[in-house]
Structures are given as structure tokens and as C-alpha cells.
Write a protein that holds these residues in place. Sequence first.
Motif, PDB file in Angstrom:
ATOM      1  N   SER A   1      25.603  10.815  68.231  1.00  0.00           N
ATOM      2  CA  SER A   1      26.403   9.596  68.253  1.00  0.00           C
ATOM      3  C   SER A   1      27.445   9.565  67.157  1.00  0.00           C
ATOM      4  CB  SER A   1      25.466   8.377  68.131  1.00  0.00           C
ATOM      5  OG  SER A   1      24.721   8.454  66.942  1.00  0.00           O
TER       6      SER A   1
ATOM      7  N   SER B   1      35.727   3.182  63.815  1.00  0.00           N
ATOM      8  CA  SER B   1      36.233   2.152  64.714  1.00  0.00           C
ATOM      9  C   SER B   1      37.712   1.896  64.546  1.00  0.00           C
ATOM     10  CB  SER B   1      35.436   0.863  64.506  1.00  0.00           C
ATOM     11  OG  SER B   1      35.567   0.432  63.168  1.00  0.00           O
TER      12      SER B   1
ATOM     13  N   ASN C   1      28.749  -0.461  76.382  1.00  0.00           N
ATOM     14  CA  ASN C   1      27.967   0.186  75.327  1.00  0.00           C
ATOM     15  C   ASN C   1      27.048   1.268  75.897  1.00  0.00           C
ATOM     16  OD1 ASN C   1      28.904  -1.356  73.132  1.00  0.00           O
ATOM     17  ND2 ASN C   1      27.501  -3.024  73.651  1.00  0.00           N
ATOM     18  N   GLY C   2      26.804   2.294  75.058  1.00  0.00           N
ATOM     19  CA  GLY C   2      25.718   3.236  75.288  1.00  0.00           C
ATOM     20  C   GLY C   2      25.859   4.198  76.443  1.00  0.00           C
TER      21      GLY C   2
ATOM     22  N   LYS D   1      36.679   4.185  72.553  1.00  0.00           N
ATOM     23  CA  LYS D   1      36.245   3.066  71.708  1.00  0.00           C
ATOM     24  C   LYS D   1      37.442   2.304  71.175  1.00  0.00           C
ATOM     25  CE  LYS D   1      33.066   1.655  68.130  1.00  0.00           C
ATOM     26  NZ  LYS D   1      33.984   0.616  67.641  1.00  0.00           N
TER      27      LYS D   1
ATOM     28  N   ASN E   1      36.917  -0.341  73.700  1.00  0.00           N
ATOM     29  CA  ASN E   1      35.582  -0.644  73.168  1.00  0.00           C
ATOM     30  C   ASN E   1      34.487  -0.101  74.082  1.00  0.00           C
ATOM     31  OD1 ASN E   1      33.900  -1.634  71.123  1.00  0.00           O
ATOM     32  ND2 ASN E   1      33.523  -3.543  72.231  1.00  0.00           N
TER      33      ASN E   1
ATOM     34  N   GLN F   1      31.756   2.618  74.303  1.00  0.00           N
ATOM     35  CA  GLN F   1      31.037   3.403  73.303  1.00  0.00           C
ATOM     36  C   GLN F   1      30.143   4.438  73.985  1.00  0.00           C
ATOM     37  OE1 GLN F   1      29.496   1.187  69.932  1.00  0.00           O
ATOM     38  NE2 GLN F   1      30.575  -0.645  70.617  1.00  0.00           N
ATOM     39  N   CYS F   2      30.279   5.677  73.539  1.00  0.00           N
ATOM     40  CA  CYS F   2      29.563   6.812  74.137  1.00  0.00           C
ATOM     41  C   CYS F   2      28.653   7.464  73.108  1.00  0.00           C
ATOM     42  CB  CYS F   2      30.544   7.866  74.652  1.00  0.00           C
ATOM     43  SG  CYS F   2      31.817   7.243  75.754  1.00  0.00           S
ATOM     44  N   ASP F   3      27.509   7.940  73.569  1.00  0.00           N
ATOM     45  CA  ASP F   3      26.618   8.765  72.760  1.00  0.00           C
ATOM     46  C   ASP F   3      26.745  10.200  73.244  1.00  0.00           C
ATOM     47  OD1 ASP F   3      25.604   6.512  71.391  1.00  0.00           O
ATOM     48  OD2 ASP F   3      24.185   6.129  73.013  1.00  0.00           O
TER      49      ASP F   3
END
Length: 564
Positions: free
Chosen positions: A4, A9, A402-403, A426, A430, A432-434
Motif C-alpha cells: 500500500s 496525497s 477505497n481499497g 488518488k 480520490n 485508493q488502491c492497494d
Amino acid sequence: MPDSRGIGSRWSRRDFLQTGAAVAAGAYGMRWGRVLAADIPYEFDGSKFQLTAPEPNPKRGGVLRMGIPNRPPHFDIHQSGTFFNIGTQGCMFDNLIRRDPRDGGKTIIPDLAHSWEIAKDGKTYTFHLRQGVQFHDGAELTAEDVKATFDRIAKPPEGVSIPRSILFRAVSEINARDKYTIEFKLAEPRPVNFMMSAIASGWNVIVRKKTLEDNNYNLRKLVIYPGTGPFRSVRRVENEIWVVEKNPNYWNKGLPYLDGIEFYHVLPFSPEMASAILSGRVDYVIATDPVTARKAKTMPEISIDTHYQSVVHATWINNKKKPLDDPRVRRALHLALDHRVLVEVVKDVAPMMAGGFIYPFSEFATPKEELEKRLGYQDDPTAAIREAKGLMAAAGYPNGINGLDYLVRDIAIFKLWSQAIQAMLKDALNVQCDLRTVVESVWFEDAASGHFDLAIGAIVSTLLDPSDYFNAWYGKDGPQNYSFWNNKEFQALSAQIDGQVDPAKRLPLIRQAEAILEQDPPLLPVAWERIHTVWYSYLKGLRPYDAFGIYDIVREDTFWLDKA
């Protein structure tokens, strides 16, 4: 474990070139078309044809040391879509017909079939096999082996997925007319160049019918199986070396010139590949980095060629998962990527070029100056990001997502790109990647099974013609449609493109299909590949110039060493 690590940001896409890319390159130890084929005759008698080296008086003997990946996801060449297979295995097999290695693969020449006839209506292709050809286990090649091979390719059995199967969609029958005659019958005609190129693909090697039967038509776990090729396997050590030796019973008398080949495991664009070729530990590498290529050009003892590669680098979007099943979300992700920055991010690692959903160096591509006027390809990304935000809001995700599980293939360029894309998504949306980095076997398995949200990697096509990759990459149930995308309007257009042989009528259909891809993206195109091939000048018999891809000229049977 998911990775991650992000860029931060408050990231600027231009800043990434000064910070993230430099850090990533340091961490991983980095510095950093085919011309249209000649017309194919409807009747060809090649019974007297014999392939030889392109140079006069080739020398015999010696062992070639080649730096190339030796980490295949499995061992079934037909089911593969990566050079990690065919790069080492290709020299052990032959094709029905093949592309000529002496002109970069532009011309189709005889191989296991010495002659052919094509019916005037374009619906029957007949090939005449050489007699007395032996597999490495001593069995004689017959038309039944060719039939079994192409039956499996054209109509894979359950549990078998073959990327080239869509090339043979028009084939209704494959018949062994006698022991040495094989016949393909088409339900409807296709352009002769298309069909002959499909049959001649370097991937479509001939294997024994008995081998297929004994292994339930799935060779993924079978490391060694008999071919008829110029070399045969001697020894393999995973992630280290694969050694092959000259086939003493090879049907093409006089070939190969080499006594053997040692394939040393080095990954594309890696520092290990650079070190191996520049230090002289290997004689020949494919897909090295631009810095190494520039250094090689200053060394008089080394030769180098740069050519296009039949590969798209992309991020697949799992259409089976919400909210990625929404075309507005996919279009927003597509618009959030700055393609020029992504090319810059890896410029010292791999030579790439920006483009959309069609090979940018093909006759079918939208001209560069027109493409750069579109949202998502402009130098200033402001308007594209504004539309992307609007699409996300309209889809119900104004605050982002998210996620997301981002599957990353374990190669330097994908590690760099995934970090850049993670930051771009992001910063702009916004989202968000893992990051989850895995080796080839896991990447292809997870991609095929849908065990991901986003997945970055590369896949290949056989031909520049959209009738190949439109079906394989974007078609419903296409063998490389890892996004599980299905746009009915696109599928209808694709079928029209397949059946239209008039170029003037075909191109507008391709443009319509491209417009659909832009608005309802099946994947996020990242870049299109060019590669540097580097070899010591004492290695003769290779002519990669003008090649489209490296998959059709991997047999090394015309190679020889000009050494005392």
C-alpha cells in the motif's frame, strides 16, 4: 501481502518524474511494425525449398548464450501469452508454415508443410507435409498430429484457454485427407494474408497427437514434450538456466548450425540483463533498457536493433465487481491517467509510446495528431480530470473509492507504473488502491479467475489486424479479455470488421469500434512497446529489423557463431 505504499496525497503528476520515479528506479536498481507482408500465392510448390542462414559460408558449432526470462507461468505454449514461454521453448518446435527469420518475419515460407493450395473462393486451404519428419521421441509426424494441434487451438476443450483460438473462428473443419495432407475448410472467406498469418504464427507450434491425448489435452504442467524442432531439451533449472542441444535428426538438413543454446534467466529491462550483455556473459538479449542500448551503440563489437513489439501494457478493470461494472467509473479512471507522464516514468527502463486502444504504429490507428486532441491524451490534463470527476459524481462516487486490490505483475516497469497510477487516481479522483505484486504464474491465474479489482500487466497479439486483438482482448469471452467486458454494440461491429474484406469499408467500422472503447473502456491503456535487441556481432543469422513482435522468429535455427 498487499503493497500500500503510495506517493503521498498532495501529489503532482509532474512531480512524480522528479520524486517517485527516481526513488522507485533506485529501489529496483534501474538506470534508466511490421511492414505489410508480401502477397501470398494461392499455389506454392516449395518441395525444393530449404532454409539456410542469410549469410554465405556459415560456420558450424559452438553454444549460444542467451539472456532471456526462464520463469514461465506454465509450459503449454498454445495456452501462453508471454515471451516467458516461447522465448525458451520455441526452438524445440516447428510450425506448419512459418515467417521467414531472414527478413524480420515479413514473408511466409514453408516449414513442416512444403507446399500449399488455396481455393479461389478463399474457403479451402490445403497443405502438403514433408515425409520422414520425426518428433524428438522418434515418432513420425503425420497429418493427424497437425489436425490434433489445430483442432485444439481452434476449439479448445473445456479448461483450456488459447489466445489464438479466435483467429480460427471462420474455420469449420480441419481434415487429414491422407497421411501427409491437411485441409482447413472455412465457413466464410477471410483475407488470405490473415488466414496464412494466423497459421504461421510462431505460437502455433505442432505437437504430437499422442502427447495431447496422454495429457488430457492440457500441457500446462508438462515441462518437456516432444516437438520436431532444431533443438531438444537437455537440462532446466528454474529461474537459472535452460540448456538445449542440436537435434541430430532434424528434417531440414544442414540446420541448425549451433551445437546448442544456454538460456540464462534474466528479466526484461533489468539491471541483470544489462550487466549480462555488456560484460559479455551472454551473446544476445531481447528487451533491454534504453541506457544499456545507448551504451551498446558505442561498443563496436556489439550490434543493436530497435523495433515495435506486439504488446499492449494496460490496467484491466474487473467488470464483475462494483462499482467497476459502471462504464462511467471506467471512463473516469481512463481520463485520470496522464499517458505522457506514464511513458516518461519508465523512459530509462523501457522504450514505450503513448496510444489508445489500437496499435498506434499500425495503418488502422487514429493519427497521433488527432488522438492528442481527445480528452485523456492531451498535454494539459485539466479538462480530462474535470470530466472524470463529473462522471464519478454521476455514478454516485463523488468522494472516490477505497481499497481497490491492484494486481501488479512482478516486472520493473509495472512496479513503477502501478505506483504512478496509484498516485494519479488518488490525486484526481480520490480512488485508493492497494498494490499487490505477484510473479507471472499468480498474475495470469488471478487475472483469468477475476481475483483482482485492477490488474496491470501486458498481453500480446498475433497480428496487427484488429480482427485479432479486438476479439482476443475486447471480445465477449475473448481468451485475453481479463476485464470480462461485454459491450453488445462493440461485439456487433467487431463481427462486421471480421467479415469485411474491403479496406475502404472496413476502416470506418474500426473507427466506430474505437469510439465505443473510449466511452466504455474495457481496460486502461498505459503504453505500447518498442524493444531493444542487442547482440555481439560475431553472432550471425539473425535479422530482427522491421519485425512486428518477437514471437514469430524465436527458433534460432539460422543462427551461427563467427568465431575461430
